[in-house]
Scaffold this active site. Structure first.
Site, PDB file in Angstrom:
ATOM      1  N   ARG A  33       8.671  -0.257  11.988  1.00  0.00           N
ATOM      2  CA  ARG A  33       8.430   1.180  12.144  1.00  0.00           C
ATOM      3  C   ARG A  33       7.011   1.526  12.533  1.00  0.00           C
ATOM      4  O   ARG A  33       6.778   2.357  13.401  1.00  0.00           O
ATOM      5  CB  ARG A  33       8.735   1.931  10.831  1.00  0.00           C
ATOM      6  CG  ARG A  33      10.162   2.336  10.672  1.00  0.00           C
ATOM      7  CD  ARG A  33      10.521   2.299   9.205  1.00  0.00           C
ATOM      8  NE  ARG A  33      10.501   0.926   8.782  1.00  0.00           N
ATOM      9  CZ  ARG A  33      11.568   0.111   8.857  1.00  0.00           C
ATOM     10  NH1 ARG A  33      12.701   0.567   9.253  1.00  0.00           N
ATOM     11  NH2 ARG A  33      11.469  -1.164   8.511  1.00  0.00           N
ATOM     12  N   THR A  34       6.054   0.934  11.852  1.00  0.00           N
ATOM     13  CA  THR A  34       4.679   1.380  12.088  1.00  0.00           C
ATOM     14  C   THR A  34       4.275   1.076  13.531  1.00  0.00           C
ATOM     15  O   THR A  34       3.799   1.946  14.250  1.00  0.00           O
ATOM     16  CB  THR A  34       3.722   0.715  11.078  1.00  0.00           C
ATOM     17  OG1 THR A  34       4.198   1.018   9.769  1.00  0.00           O
ATOM     18  CG2 THR A  34       2.307   1.250  11.230  1.00  0.00           C
TER      19      THR A  34
ATOM     20  N   LYS B  36      -6.570 -19.228  17.211  1.00  0.00           N
ATOM     21  CA  LYS B  36      -7.567 -20.238  17.617  1.00  0.00           C
ATOM     22  C   LYS B  36      -8.812 -20.165  16.750  1.00  0.00           C
ATOM     23  O   LYS B  36      -9.798 -20.876  16.995  1.00  0.00           O
ATOM     24  CB  LYS B  36      -7.981 -20.002  19.068  1.00  0.00           C
ATOM     25  CG  LYS B  36      -6.861 -20.053  20.071  1.00  0.00           C
ATOM     26  CD  LYS B  36      -7.444 -19.791  21.468  1.00  0.00           C
ATOM     27  CE  LYS B  36      -6.374 -19.638  22.520  1.00  0.00           C
ATOM     28  NZ  LYS B  36      -6.958 -19.118  23.781  1.00  0.00           N
TER      29      LYS B  36
ATOM     30  N   ARG C   1      -3.012  -3.699  11.902  1.00  0.00           N
ATOM     31  CA  ARG C   1      -2.456  -4.120  10.605  1.00  0.00           C
ATOM     32  C   ARG C   1      -2.913  -5.541  10.347  1.00  0.00           C
ATOM     33  O   ARG C   1      -2.872  -6.386  11.246  1.00  0.00           O
ATOM     34  CB  ARG C   1      -0.933  -4.057  10.639  1.00  0.00           C
ATOM     35  CG  ARG C   1      -0.292  -4.732   9.429  1.00  0.00           C
ATOM     36  CD  ARG C   1       1.180  -4.479   9.330  1.00  0.00           C
ATOM     37  NE  ARG C   1       1.451  -3.089   8.974  1.00  0.00           N
ATOM     38  CZ  ARG C   1       2.654  -2.634   8.668  1.00  0.00           C
ATOM     39  NH1 ARG C   1       3.703  -3.443   8.692  1.00  0.00           N
ATOM     40  NH2 ARG C   1       2.830  -1.361   8.346  1.00  0.00           N
TER      41      ARG C   1
ATOM     42  N   HIS D  91      -2.337   2.295   3.250  1.00  0.00           N
ATOM     43  CA  HIS D  91      -1.506   2.493   4.446  1.00  0.00           C
ATOM     44  C   HIS D  91      -1.515   3.993   4.764  1.00  0.00           C
ATOM     45  O   HIS D  91      -0.524   4.690   4.569  1.00  0.00           O
ATOM     46  CB  HIS D  91      -0.092   1.985   4.161  1.00  0.00           C
ATOM     47  CG  HIS D  91       0.786   1.828   5.356  1.00  0.00           C
ATOM     48  ND1 HIS D  91       0.497   2.358   6.597  1.00  0.00           N
ATOM     49  CD2 HIS D  91       1.984   1.186   5.495  1.00  0.00           C
ATOM     50  CE1 HIS D  91       1.480   2.052   7.433  1.00  0.00           C
ATOM     51  NE2 HIS D  91       2.380   1.344   6.793  1.00  0.00           N
TER      52      HIS D  91
HETATM   53  C1  NCD Z   1       5.597  -0.500   4.395  1.00  0.00           C
HETATM   54  C2  NCD Z   1       4.384  -1.390   4.571  1.00  0.00           C
HETATM   55  O1  NCD Z   1       4.254  -2.077   5.591  1.00  0.00           O
HETATM   56  O2  NCD Z   1       3.559  -1.347   3.679  1.00  0.00           O
HETATM   57  N1  NCD Z   1       6.380  -0.408   5.548  1.00  0.00           N
HETATM   58  C3  NCD Z   1       6.062   0.517   6.509  1.00  0.00           C
HETATM   59  O3  NCD Z   1       4.985   0.514   7.065  1.00  0.00           O
HETATM   60  N2  NCD Z   1       6.958   1.470   6.774  1.00  0.00           N
HETATM   61  C4  NCD Z   1       6.377  -0.822   3.185  1.00  0.00           C
HETATM   62  C5  NCD Z   1       6.886  -2.223   3.005  1.00  0.00           C
HETATM   63  O4  NCD Z   1       6.668  -3.112   3.835  1.00  0.00           O
HETATM   64  O5  NCD Z   1       7.542  -2.432   1.993  1.00  0.00           O
END
Ligand code: NCD
Length: 304
Positions: free
Chosen positions: A51-52, A80, A101, A129
């Site tokens: 999703r993100t 690397k 991320r 997040h």
């Molecule tokens: C979450 C995350 O990555 O922290 N997912 C997300 O970004 N929608 C929650 C999770 O991974 O459980």
């Protein structure tokens, strides 16, 4: 130049503004389709995501911009041995904005210090997040209509669940918010969030191991997955993974106008049968993620 590393970097007024822009995008998408023409978003994902990453990418495409990036550390030069600092110095000369991320807490912050363009934290380890929180807030705004005067239950892995840390921090700035933290003993919310963020803000909270204890009082139930990838030992994960399973019988004890949220992915913690209940809002929530990220990209690129 602004980055977004921690949700508390945005004032309450700025959050209201982002939510208002996202609602306007939902109502009038055509107004926005050329806003980021010739702009590029880099998505640097050193950890899995559906999703993100995809909502960031869809957001940039819907604004008329372009996207470049990678979706696993193995396909980048970090495999690397390149440092985050070097990667960012280079990528910030290719892109106008970066969403990153990383499994290491603080990596996006380090990146922001080396970057010539805005950096957005798309999740750093078990820490924060902030764009999931914006997603959650847009959903609460659309489904409940206000952030003040709500009782929210957070259930599951409150220790490693970065979405919980960011959302609880963000909600600590509103009036008369009550928080119920429901988790196994081993996965309690970190003490520093209680002591350094919630208590100074005067937030009323309780910690419990019992999901049903406050069920009838909740306006929002925020379910989370036990974060397997953050455990040091598999036996602990197996023991804790099914601590809470929300099924229809439990949902029927909630207020009729309550919402069940979940950042997703879901593993076992919400039974599929709950999806049909009108209180289940987690797929709507996932959809909100694209619109609020569109609003955030516009803000950080200073596009009106
Ligand atoms: C979450 C995350 O990555 O922290 N997912 C997300 O970004 N929608 C929650 C999770 O991974 O459980």
């Amino acid at each position: 130049m602004r980055h977004l590393i921690d949700i508390l970097e945005l004032s309450v007024e700025e959050i209201d503004e982002l939510v208002a822009v996202a609602n306007d995008i939902i109502a009038n998408p055509e107004k926005y389709q050329e806003k980021c023409r010739h702009k590029k978003l880099a998505t640097l994902f050193f950890e899995p995501s559906t999703r993100t990453r995809l909502s960031f990418e869809a957001a940039m495409y819907e604004l008329g911009g372009n996207v470049l990036g990678f979706s696993e550390a193995q396909s980048s030069s970090s495999a690397k041995g390149e440092s985050v600092a070097d990667t960012i110095k280079v990528v910030s000369s290719y892109a106008d904005i970066i969403a990153m991320r990383h499994p290491k807490e603080g990596a996006p912050m380090v990146a922001s210090m080396k970057s010539d363009v805005p950096v957005i934290n798309a999740g750093d380890g078990g820490h924060n997040h902030p764009t999931q929180t914006l997603t959650d807030l847009l959903t609460i705004n659309r489904e409940i209509g206000h952030f003040d005067n709500i009782t929210i239950g957070f259930c599951g892995d409150l220790k490693f669940g970065r979405t919980v840390h960011s959302l609880a921090s963000a909600l600590s700035r509103y009036e008369n918010v009550k928080m119920i933290f429901i988790s196994p003993e081993e996965l309690r919310i970190p003490e520093h969030i209680l002591k350094e963020t919630l208590e100074p803000a005067g937030i009323e909270y309780v910690e419990t191991t019992d999901l049903m204890q406050y069920m009838g009082e909740l306006d929002v139930l925020y379910m989370t997955r036990v974060q397997k990838e953050r455990f040091f030992n598999e036996a602990d994960y197996i023991r804790l993974k099914d601590s809470y399973i929300l099924d229809l019988e439990k949902v029927h004890c909630m207020k009729e106008d309550a919402c069940v949220l979940h950042p997703l992915p879901r593993v076992n913690e919400i039974a599929i049968e709950v999806d049909e209940d009108p209180r289940a809002k987690y797929f709507i929530q996932a959809k909100c993620g694209k619109y609020i990220r569109m609003a955030l990209i516009l803000k950080l690129l200073e596009i009106k």
